[in-house]
Design an enzyme around this catalytic site. Structure first.
Site, PDB file in Angstrom:
ATOM      1  N   SER A  76       0.810  -1.217   0.000  1.00 16.11           N
ATOM      2  CA  SER A  76       0.000   0.000   0.000  1.00 16.11           C
ATOM      3  C   SER A  76       0.843   1.266   0.000  1.00 16.11           C
ATOM      4  O   SER A  76       0.401   2.310  -0.503  1.00 16.11           O
ATOM      5  CB  SER A  76      -0.918   0.010   1.222  1.00 16.11           C
ATOM      6  OG  SER A  76      -0.170  -0.136   2.420  1.00 16.11           O
ATOM      7  N   ASP A 241      -5.875   7.014   9.088  1.00 16.25           N
ATOM      8  CA  ASP A 241      -5.963   5.751   9.813  1.00 16.25           C
ATOM      9  C   ASP A 241      -4.782   5.547  10.752  1.00 16.25           C
ATOM     10  O   ASP A 241      -4.662   4.508  11.394  1.00 16.25           O
ATOM     11  CB  ASP A 241      -6.078   4.573   8.840  1.00 16.25           C
ATOM     12  CG  ASP A 241      -4.854   4.438   7.933  1.00 16.25           C
ATOM     13  OD1 ASP A 241      -3.977   5.331   7.965  1.00 16.25           O
ATOM     14  OD2 ASP A 241      -4.772   3.438   7.205  1.00 16.25           O
ATOM     15  N   HIS A 244      -1.117   4.462   7.410  1.00 19.58           N
ATOM     16  CA  HIS A 244      -0.532   4.824   6.122  1.00 19.58           C
ATOM     17  C   HIS A 244      -0.041   6.271   6.143  1.00 19.58           C
ATOM     18  O   HIS A 244      -0.609   7.092   6.868  1.00 19.58           O
ATOM     19  CB  HIS A 244      -1.560   4.640   4.993  1.00 19.58           C
ATOM     20  CG  HIS A 244      -1.946   3.211   4.786  1.00 19.58           C
ATOM     21  ND1 HIS A 244      -3.064   2.645   5.361  1.00 19.58           N
ATOM     22  CD2 HIS A 244      -1.340   2.219   4.083  1.00 19.58           C
ATOM     23  CE1 HIS A 244      -3.135   1.364   5.007  1.00 19.58           C
ATOM     24  NE2 HIS A 244      -2.099   1.086   4.239  1.00 19.58           N
TER      25      HIS A 244
END
Length: 358
Positions: A76, A241, A244
Site C-alpha cells: 500500500s 488511519d 498509512h
C-alpha cells in the site's frame, strides 16, 4: 549478536532454504499478542482512501517521444493508499521528479497492491514483464511492512524479494528497493510492542538490503519513513488511519528515494564517489545493511563483492505534480522543478496509443 550478523543469517537462510529465524523470543509472545490487540483497536479507526490511479505520462514539457519507463511494485505504501489525489502518491512524485532531473518524459506503471506481502511480488513482476515492449527502465519496490505484521518468516520474505529483483535485473531493468519501514513509529503502538516492531522491521530491512545488493539492485532505507519528522510529527506524517503515510509523509519518502532512482539511471547530478564528510563509506555488505537500517534515507549499492557503498545523497524538495502544473501553466512549467505536465486535477494523463504501457 550484532545486527549485521543477524541480517546475514536471515539472508543466508533465504539463500540456502533454511527455516525461519525468529525475530522475537518465545517468552515475549504473550505480551506481544496482548499489545497487538490493543494496537488493533486503536490503529485504523479512520478509513484510508483507496489508492488513486496514477498510470500515465509525466513530464510532457519534455515531449512525448522516447519516455523513460518507471514501474512501482509492492504494498500500500507503493500504491499510495491514504491520500486522495494521484499527485500526492509516491509514484506520481517520483515520475515527475525523474522527468525533471532527466529532462525526459516518464511513463509510469504502478502494479503495487494494498495489503501485499512479498509473496505477491512474483505476480507483480510477471505483469510488468508481460508488457509488449519489454521491461521498464527502472523499478521501485516498497515491501516488507505486511510481512512483519503478518509474521511471515524473514527468510521467506527476503527469498521472495531476491527472486523478484533477480527476474527484473535479468530482464534488464534497474531496481531500487525501499526497505521495510520502521513499524515502531506507528503512534498507537505501545511498549514493548513498539520496541519489538522496530527490532523486527530493522532486521528485515537489513536482510532485504543484503539480498537486493547481491542481485545487483540498490536500496534506500525507509526506516522511520525517512526522517525525524515522523517521530516528531506523527499526526502530520501519518494519514487518517494513523498507519498509512499522509501526503506530507509520501512526499518525504519520495524525496529520499528520488536521488537513488535517478542515480540508478545515471542522471543524478552528484557523482558516485564517496564523501567522507557525510560519513559515506565502503563497508562489507552486511555491515552497510545494518548501518542503513539505523539511518533512514541511506542508500546502499554494490561495489566489488563483498563490499558495498553506503551513501547519504542530498534530497530535493518535491512539488506535488498537480500543483506544479498550476503554478507553471503560464510559462509551460517552471524549469528545473519536478513538474508533471501530464497531470490534471491530480490524475495522470492517459498514455498515447504507442506508449510502452498502452
Amino acid at each position: 549478536m550484532s545486527r549485521a550478523r543477524v541480517a546475514r543469517r536471515i539472508a543466508a537462510g533465504a539463500a540456502y532454504g533454511g527455516g525461519s529465524i525468529g525475530l522475537i523470543g518465545v517468552a515475549a509472545v504473550g505480551i506481544v499478542l496482548a499489545e497487538a490487540q490493543l494496537a488493533k483497536r486503536t490503529v485504523g479507526t479512520g478509513t484510508a482512501p483507496l489508492p488513486p490511479a496514477v498510470d500515465g505520462l509525466y513530464g510532457r514539457a519534455f515531449g512525448t517521444d522516447d519516455p523513460l519507463r518507471l514501474a512501482l511494485l509492492g504494498d500500500s505504501t507503493a500504491a499510495g493508499q491514504g491520500v486522495r489525489r494521484a499527485g500526492q502518491t509516491p509514484g506520481a512524485l517520483l515520475a515527475s521528479g525523474l522527468a525533471a532531473v532527466a529532462e525526459r518524459p516518464v511513463a509510469l506503471r504502478n502494479v503495487a497492491l494494498s495489503g501485499a506481502r512479498s509473496d505477491d511480488l512474483e505476480r507483480q513482476v510477471s505483469l510488468l514483464l508481460a508488457q509488449p515492449l519489454g521491461p521498464p527502465d527502472v523499478c521501485v519496490i516498497m515491501i516488507g511492512a505486511n510481512d512483519v505484521t503478518h509474521r511471515m518468516p524473514a527468510t521467506e520474505s527476503v527469498r521472495l524479494l531476491a527472486a523478484a529483483v533477480r527476474r527484473l535485473r535479468t530482464a534488464g531493468a534497474e531496481v531500487v528497493v525501499g526497505t521495510c519501514p520502521d513499524l515502531g513509529t506507528i503512534e498507537p503502538v505501545y511498549q514493548p510492542l513498539r520496541w519489538l516492531a522496530r527490532r523486527a522491521s530493522r532486521q528485515l530491512a537489513a536482510a532485504q538490503t543484503i539480498v537486493v545488493v547481491e542481485q545487483g539492485g540498490r536500496t534506500v532505507s525507509l526506516g522511520d519513513l525517512l526522517g525525524p519528522e515522523f517521530a516528531a510529527n506523527p499526526r502530520e506524517m501519518f494519514g487518517v488511519d494513523l498507519f498509512h503515510p499522509s501526503a506530507e509523509g509520501y512526499a518525504t519518502a519520495a524525496m529520499a528515494v528520488l536521488p537513488t532512482l535517478c542515480a540508478a539511471l545515471g542522471v543524478w547530478p552528484e557523482p558516485d564517489r564517496l564523501e567522507p564528510g557525510r560519513r559515506e563509506d565502503m563497508l562489507p555488505v552486511a555491515k552497510a545493511a545494518a548501518e542503513a537500517a539505523k539511518q533512514a534515507g541511506t542508500e546502499v549499492t554494490g561495489a566489488r563483492a563483498p563490499w558495498a557503498l553506503l551513501k547519504y545523497r542530498r534530497r530535493r524538495r518535491l512539488t506535488e505534480p498537480a500543483e506544479a502544473v498550476e503554478a507553471g501553466a503560464a510559462d509551460g512549467g517552471a524549469a528545473g522543478r519536478p513538474a508533471a505536465e501530464g497531470v490534471s486535477d491530480g490524475q495522470g494523463e492517459p498514455l498515447p496509443q504507442d506508449s510502452p504501457y498502452s
